[in-house]
Scaffold this active site. Structure first.
Site, PDB file in Angstrom:
ATOM      1  CE  LYS A 131      -2.237  -0.983   3.763  1.00  0.00           C
ATOM      2  NZ  LYS A 131      -1.831  -2.305   4.156  1.00  0.00           N
ATOM      3  CB  THR A 132       3.418   2.408   2.171  1.00  0.00           C
ATOM      4  OG1 THR A 132       2.747   2.429   3.429  1.00  0.00           O
ATOM      5  CG2 THR A 132       4.351   3.711   2.490  1.00  0.00           C
ATOM      6  CD  GLU A 175      -0.384   3.149   3.349  1.00  0.00           C
ATOM      7  OE1 GLU A 175      -0.094   2.037   4.326  1.00  0.00           O
ATOM      8  OE2 GLU A 175       0.623   3.955   3.169  1.00  0.00           O
TER       9      GLU A 175
END
Length: 479
Positions: A131-132, A175
Site C-alpha cells: 500500500k505505502t 493509503e
C-alpha cells in the site's frame, strides 16, 4: 479497538469539525491528517505516548502537543469540537472518557481522513502488502504531471520528506488501512487493491472475512476498482465485484487476463524494470517501458498499479512512465541507512511473511556475487507472531544469516510463551540467532558481516533505530 466507530456514515467536512484533538497524533496516518488540518487553519492538538520528530514537526506548525494521555490534554475543547482516535487507543483512554463526558464528537482516524478528502477526486490504495509503496508511486506521478494532489501516506515520501500534504489540485491519494476495517469509512472514486491475504487475525476471524471486507470496500467505490490479477485474493474480490457494482473493474499483472499486462521483469541492483501494455485505456491501445529505482520484482507490480491508476485518471502514459523513473522510494521501504567497510545496511517495514520473502529476494538482487544477505527481524504483535511463526521462519530461510529480536508489542499485551524465539526456532537448518536483548545485535553484526554483504533490518516496530547503530558498529570494528 473501538469497533463502534467503524460504521459507514457520510463524512463531516473538515471545516465543520471544530477544534480537533488527536489521541495518538504521532502515528503516520494521524500526523498526516493533522498536518493537513493545520494547513487549513483548523486548531489542532494531540497526544502521544512518546516524543518523536513527527511531534516536533507538528508542534512547529502550530499544533499543541502533549506527551502522555490525560483528560487535561483536551484543554478548553467542548461540544462541537472533535476527538480523533487511532486504533491503538484503548476504550479506557482518559481522553476518550473526558471527550464523551463533554459531549464532543468522537471519530475514527479513517473518518477524519474522509473529512479532509471530501470534495476531491479520491484514489485509495488498499491491500495486505504494497500500500505505502504504491500510494507513494502514484503520488509522485501525479505531482510530476502537475496535478498538485493532496495525499496521506502511511510513511514518508523521500521526494518531499513528508507523509501528507493538502495540495491544491482536484486529486487526493490516500493509503486505505484494512487492518481494523476502517477503510470501510472511505468512499473513493478510484481504488487500487494490490493483494488480499490473511493478516490482522486479531481483528478478523479468517481469510474469508478479510475478503468480504475488501468486497465491501470495493462496493463503496464510485468509478473504478483496479485489482492485481496475479493475486488469488484480489482476483476473488474482483470476481465478486464485477457483476454487481456500478464501478468498473480492471486488472493489472502478468496473468493473461490482465487489462494492464506487464512482462520482461528485470530486477537488478537498486532498480526494477518491466514492459506494460494495455489493449484499451483512456488513450486507446498503449505500451510503455517502466523503470523504478527501488529493488525487487514485487515493485514491478506496484509500479504497474500506479501506472494503470494514473492512466485511468487521464494522465498521459509517456508522462506517467517518466514520472515513475524519477521515483526514489519511501522511508522504511528498502531504505539504505548507510554503508561501512563494504557492508550496506537497509531498513524495511516488512512485518508479514510474504513481505519478508519479497524484500529478502530483493536484497538478493542487490548483493554482489560473493555477498550474503543478513536479516534482522523484529516480530510485530504477539498474535501475529503466534499465528505466523512457522511462515516467518520459512521466509527468513531465504537469508544467509538470520537474527530474530523479541516481539514488538505495539497495542497488545504479552502472551505467555510467545517470543521471537518461536520464529528463530522455525528458521530452517538452525541458521538463526534469537536475541532477546536488542543491544546485542550491533556487536553480533559487526562480528559476522563481511564486505559485499547486505544487512536488512525488518519489522514494523522500533527495529528501524538499529540501522545507524549497525553502520557505526561495523565502521568501528577495526579500531
Amino acid at each position: 479497538m473501538l469497533k463502534s466507530l467503524i460504521t459507514p456514515t457520510d463524512p463531516v467536512p473538515a471545516g465543520r469539525l471544530g477544534r480537533v484533538h488527536f489521541a495518538g497524533i504521532g502515528g503516520a496516518g494521524m500526523s498526516g491528517i493533522a498536518r493537513i488540518m493545520l494547513a487549513r487553519g483548523i486548531v489542532v492538538s494531540g497526544s502521544d505516548a512518546m516524543p518523536s520528530a513527527l511531534l516536533d514537526d507538528l508542534s512547529a506548525h502550530g499544533a499543541r502537543v502533549h506527551i502522555g494521555h490525560a483528560s487535561a490534554n483536551l484543554g478548553e475543547l467542548a461540544a462541537g469540537d472533535t476527538l480523533v482516535l487511532s486504533s491503538a487507543i484503548r476504550p479506557d483512554n482518559p481522553e476518550l472518557a473526558e471527550a464523551t463526558r463533554r459531549g464532543m464528537r468522537v471519530i475514527h482516524r479513517a473518518a477524519a481522513l474522509a473529512s479532509v478528502m471530501a470534495g476531491r477526486r479520491v484514489t485509495a490504495v488498499a491491500g495486505t502488502h504494497g500500500k505505502t509503496t504504491t500510494t507513494s508511486m502514484l503520488t509522485t506521478v501525479l505531482r510530476a504531471c502537475g496535478a498538485d494532489p493532496g495525499y496521506v501516506i502511511g510513511g514518508v515520501l523521500n521526494e518531499t520528506g513528508l507523509g501528507a500534504e493538502d495540495g491544491a489540485g482536484l486529486d487526493f491519494v490516500a493509503e486505505a488501512d484494512e487492518s481494523d476495517g476502517s477503510f470501510l469509512l472511505l468512499t473513493p472514486d478510484v481504488a487500487v487493491i494490490t493483494n488480499v491475504e490473511a493478516d490482522h487475525l486479531d481483528n478478523y476471524q479468517s481469510l474469508a472475512e478479510i475478503e468480504e471486507a475488501f468486497v465491501t470496500f470495493g462496493s463503496r467505490v464510485s468509478s473504478l476498482v483496479l485489482t492485481c490479477a496475479d493475486d488469488p485474493g484480489a482476483a476473488a474480490v474482483a470476481a465478486r465485484l464485477e457483476p454487481v457494482g456500478p464501478q468498473r473493474v480492471r486488472r493489472y499483472g502478468e496473468s493473461s487476463g490482465a487489462d494492464y499486462r506487464l512482462g520482461d521483469v528485470r530486477s537488478q541492483g537498486l532498480a526494477v524494470s518491466c514492459s506494460v501494455s494495455a489493449g484499451r485505456s483512456p488513450f486507446g491501445e498503449i505500451s510503455a517501458q517502466l523503470t523504478v529505482h527501488v529493488p525487487g520484482r514485487h515493485n514491478a507490480l506496484n509500479a504497474t498499479a500506479a501506472f494503470a491508476a494514473a492512466v485511468e485518471l487521464g494522465f498521459a502514459p509517456p508522462r506517467v512512465a517518466a514520472a515513475l523513473a524519477a521515483y526514489r522510494g519511501a522511508r522504511r521501504r528498502m531504505e539504505l541507512k548507510g554503508e561501512a567497510d563494504g557492508v550496506r545496511v537497509f531498513d524495511s517495514y516488512a512485518h508479514h511473511p510474504t513481505e519478508l520473502a519479497a524484500d529478502l529476494r530483493a536484497a538478493r538482487d542487490i548483493v554482489n556475487a560473493s555477498g550474503r544477505v543478513i536479516a534482522i527481524f523484529q516480530p510485530h504483535l504477539y498474535s501475529r507472531t503466534r499465528i505466523f511463526a512457522g511462515d516467518f521462519g520459512t521466509a527468513l530461510g531465504l537469508a544467509d544469516e538470520a537474527v530474530v529480536l523479541d516481539v514488538y508489542a505495539a497495542r497488545e499485551d504479552p502472551e505467555p510463551g510467545v517470543t521471537g524465539g518461536l520464529v528463530a526456532d522455525a528458521v530452517p537448518g538452525g541458521r538463526a540467532w534469537f536475541l532477546p536483548d536488542r543491544a546485542q545485535a550491533a556487536p553480533l553484526i559487526a562480528r559476522i558481516a563481511e564486505p559485499g554483504d547486505v544487512v536488512l533490518t525488518m519489522g514494523a516496530g522500533d527495529v528501524t533505530a538499529l540501522g545507524p547503530q549497525l553502520v557505526e558498529a561495523i565502521r568501528r570494528r577495526h579500531e
